[in-house]
Design a protein around this motif. Structure first.
Motif, short mmCIF file in Angstrom:
data_model
loop_
_atom_site.label_atom_id
_atom_site.label_comp_id
_atom_site.label_asym_id
_atom_site.label_seq_id
_atom_site.Cartn_x
_atom_site.Cartn_y
_atom_site.Cartn_z
N ALA A 1 0.88 -0.96 -0.16
CA ALA A 1 -0.13 -0.36 -0.01
C ALA A 1 0.96 0.79 -0.31
CB ALA A 1 -1.35 -0.53 0.72
N LEU A 2 1.82 1.32 0.72
CA LEU A 2 3.33 2.06 1.07
C LEU A 2 3.48 2.59 -0.27
CD1 LEU A 2 3.81 4.83 2.61
CD2 LEU A 2 5.73 3.71 3.30
N VAL A 3 4.21 1.36 -1.03
CA VAL A 3 5.06 1.89 -2.33
C VAL A 3 4.11 1.84 -3.07
CG1 VAL A 3 5.99 -0.23 -4.35
CG2 VAL A 3 6.48 0.26 -1.98
N CYS A 4 2.51 1.39 -3.81
CA CYS A 4 1.86 1.73 -4.37
C CYS A 4 1.55 3.37 -3.95
CB CYS A 4 0.22 1.48 -4.20
SG CYS A 4 0.61 -0.18 -4.91
N GLY A 5 1.20 3.76 -3.35
CA GLY A 5 0.73 5.47 -2.72
C GLY A 5 1.93 5.96 -2.77
N VAL A 6 3.31 6.04 -2.57
CA VAL A 6 4.09 6.53 -3.47
C VAL A 6 4.59 6.96 -4.35
CG1 VAL A 6 6.74 6.72 -2.64
CG2 VAL A 6 5.92 6.35 -1.47
N LEU A 7 4.23 5.62 -4.88
CA LEU A 7 4.32 5.75 -7.05
C LEU A 7 3.33 6.55 -7.56
CD1 LEU A 7 5.54 2.30 -7.34
CD2 LEU A 7 6.91 4.31 -7.33
N THR A 8 1.38 6.98 -6.47
CA THR A 8 0.70 7.56 -6.99
C THR A 8 1.28 8.71 -7.95
OG1 THR A 8 -0.13 6.47 -5.47
CG2 THR A 8 -1.86 8.58 -7.11
N PRO A 9 1.79 10.02 -7.32
CA PRO A 9 2.97 10.99 -8.05
C PRO A 9 3.29 10.27 -9.95
CG PRO A 9 3.39 11.64 -6.34
CD PRO A 9 2.95 9.93 -6.14
N TYR B 1 2.66 7.72 -11.60
CA TYR B 1 1.96 6.90 -11.88
C TYR B 1 0.16 7.03 -11.37
CZ TYR B 1 5.81 4.73 -13.18
OH TYR B 1 7.66 4.50 -13.30
N GLY B 2 -0.63 7.40 -11.76
CA GLY B 2 -1.47 8.04 -11.61
C GLY B 2 -2.30 6.75 -11.17
N LEU B 3 -2.17 5.72 -11.32
CA LEU B 3 -2.94 4.67 -11.48
C LEU B 3 -3.12 3.69 -10.07
CD1 LEU B 3 -3.35 2.96 -15.52
CD2 LEU B 3 -5.21 4.01 -14.16
N THR B 4 -2.10 3.81 -9.52
CA THR B 4 -1.87 3.24 -8.73
C THR B 4 -1.97 3.72 -6.98
OG1 THR B 4 0.45 5.13 -7.86
CG2 THR B 4 0.75 2.50 -9.26
N ALA B 5 -3.18 5.05 -7.06
CA ALA B 5 -3.74 5.30 -6.02
C ALA B 5 -5.45 4.46 -5.74
CB ALA B 5 -4.28 6.76 -6.14
N ILE B 6 -5.62 4.00 -6.77
CA ILE B 6 -6.41 2.60 -6.19
C ILE B 6 -6.52 1.33 -6.18
CG2 ILE B 6 -8.99 0.84 -7.36
CD1 ILE B 6 -8.91 3.20 -9.65
N PRO B 7 -4.75 0.91 -6.42
CA PRO B 7 -4.60 -0.04 -5.92
C PRO B 7 -4.31 0.02 -4.09
CG PRO B 7 -3.69 -0.38 -8.20
CD PRO B 7 -4.46 0.73 -7.46
N ALA B 8 -3.28 1.24 -4.25
CA ALA B 8 -2.62 2.34 -2.54
C ALA B 8 -4.19 1.30 -1.83
CB ALA B 8 -2.54 3.10 -3.04
N VAL B 9 -5.03 2.28 -2.40
CA VAL B 9 -6.31 1.98 -1.09
C VAL B 9 -6.99 0.38 -0.61
CG1 VAL B 9 -8.94 2.41 -1.06
CG2 VAL B 9 -7.19 3.91 -1.23
N ILE B 10 -6.54 -0.01 -1.69
CA ILE B 10 -7.27 -1.55 -2.09
C ILE B 10 -6.28 -2.30 -0.95
CG2 ILE B 10 -7.64 -3.43 -2.70
CD1 ILE B 10 -8.61 -1.84 -5.26
N ALA C 1 -4.69 11.35 -3.68
CA ALA C 1 -4.49 11.01 -5.46
C ALA C 1 -5.64 10.42 -6.22
CB ALA C 1 -3.86 9.58 -6.17
N ILE C 2 -6.42 9.83 -5.31
CA ILE C 2 -8.16 9.90 -6.39
C ILE C 2 -9.11 11.17 -6.11
CG2 ILE C 2 -10.33 8.80 -5.57
CD1 ILE C 2 -8.89 5.92 -5.22
N GLY C 3 -8.36 11.68 -5.01
CA GLY C 3 -9.67 13.13 -4.22
C GLY C 3 -8.62 14.19 -5.31
N GLY C 4 -7.79 14.11 -5.85
CA GLY C 4 -6.90 15.25 -6.32
C GLY C 4 -7.71 15.35 -7.82
N ILE C 5 -7.24 13.44 -8.31
CA ILE C 5 -7.88 13.34 -9.84
C ILE C 5 -9.39 14.02 -10.24
CG2 ILE C 5 -8.56 11.88 -11.71
CD1 ILE C 5 -5.63 9.67 -10.47
N LEU C 6 -9.84 13.28 -8.94
CA LEU C 6 -11.28 14.06 -9.13
C LEU C 6 -11.49 15.17 -9.56
CD1 LEU C 6 -13.68 10.88 -6.99
CD2 LEU C 6 -13.15 11.18 -9.78
N ALA C 7 -10.83 16.26 -8.40
CA ALA C 7 -11.07 17.58 -8.15
C ALA C 7 -10.81 18.11 -9.63
CB ALA C 7 -10.00 18.01 -7.53
N LEU C 8 -9.67 17.28 -10.48
CA LEU C 8 -9.52 18.08 -12.04
C LEU C 8 -10.10 17.69 -12.75
CD1 LEU C 8 -6.96 19.06 -13.45
CD2 LEU C 8 -6.49 16.51 -14.06
N ILE C 9 -10.79 16.38 -12.57
CA ILE C 9 -11.88 16.31 -13.67
C ILE C 9 -13.50 17.07 -13.20
CG2 ILE C 9 -14.29 14.75 -14.08
CD1 ILE C 9 -11.86 12.43 -13.27
#
Length: 152
Positions: A88-96, A98-107, A137-145
């Protein structure tokens, strides 16, 4: 009880082994050998070989170089770090990057926290950090959308 030829041969084999190992001298070996050949009973044969080993001699167990401590007195091993928490931590750190790793980080973060509560493993902070980074990251992506939709 009377001894058989086979019993005398076994006794002679024990005497031969004793002689070859140096437990009997030449003269004593010859005397015992002659008496074994003429022995009539088990008692006579046993008297001739009673002071000799009759088979493998048990060796004492080797002593360890350090004293053995029972497991009860040893400190308990430290609890393991949960693998999902690290993921989870690795996926969270890689989110900026690779934006797609935010979902695996949460799961993985939610999965890790549940496993940590159940098993007592370590890594709750790692799981929480992965969760926070993933949700940010998910919140930032939704705000951007939403900004892009509102601007259009």
């Amino acid at each position: 009880m009377r001894a058989s030829h086979t019993d005398r041969e076994r006794a002679i084999d024990v005497l031969k082994a004793g002689f070859s190992e140096g437990r009997l001298g030449q003269e004593e070996y010859e005397q015992r050998l002659a008496r074994a050949s003429q022995a009539q009973t088990y008692a006579e044969l046993n008297m001739l070989i009673a002071d000799l080993p009759q088979g493998p001699v048990p060796m004492p167990a080797p002593q360890p170089a350090y004293p053995v401590v029972p497991r009860t007195f040893l400190p308990a091993p430290p609890p393991r770090t949960n693998g999902s928490a690290v993921g989870a931590l690795v996926c969270g750190v890689l989110t900026p990057m690779y934006g797609l790793t935010a979902i695996p980080a949460v799961i993985l973060g939610h999965k890790a926290r549940a496993e940590i509560r159940r098993t007592g493993e370590q890594g709750d902070g790692l799981a929480m950090a992965g969760l926070v980074l993933g949700w940010l990251a998910i919140g930032g992506i939704l705000a951007l959308i939403l900004i892009l939709v509102a601007a259009a």
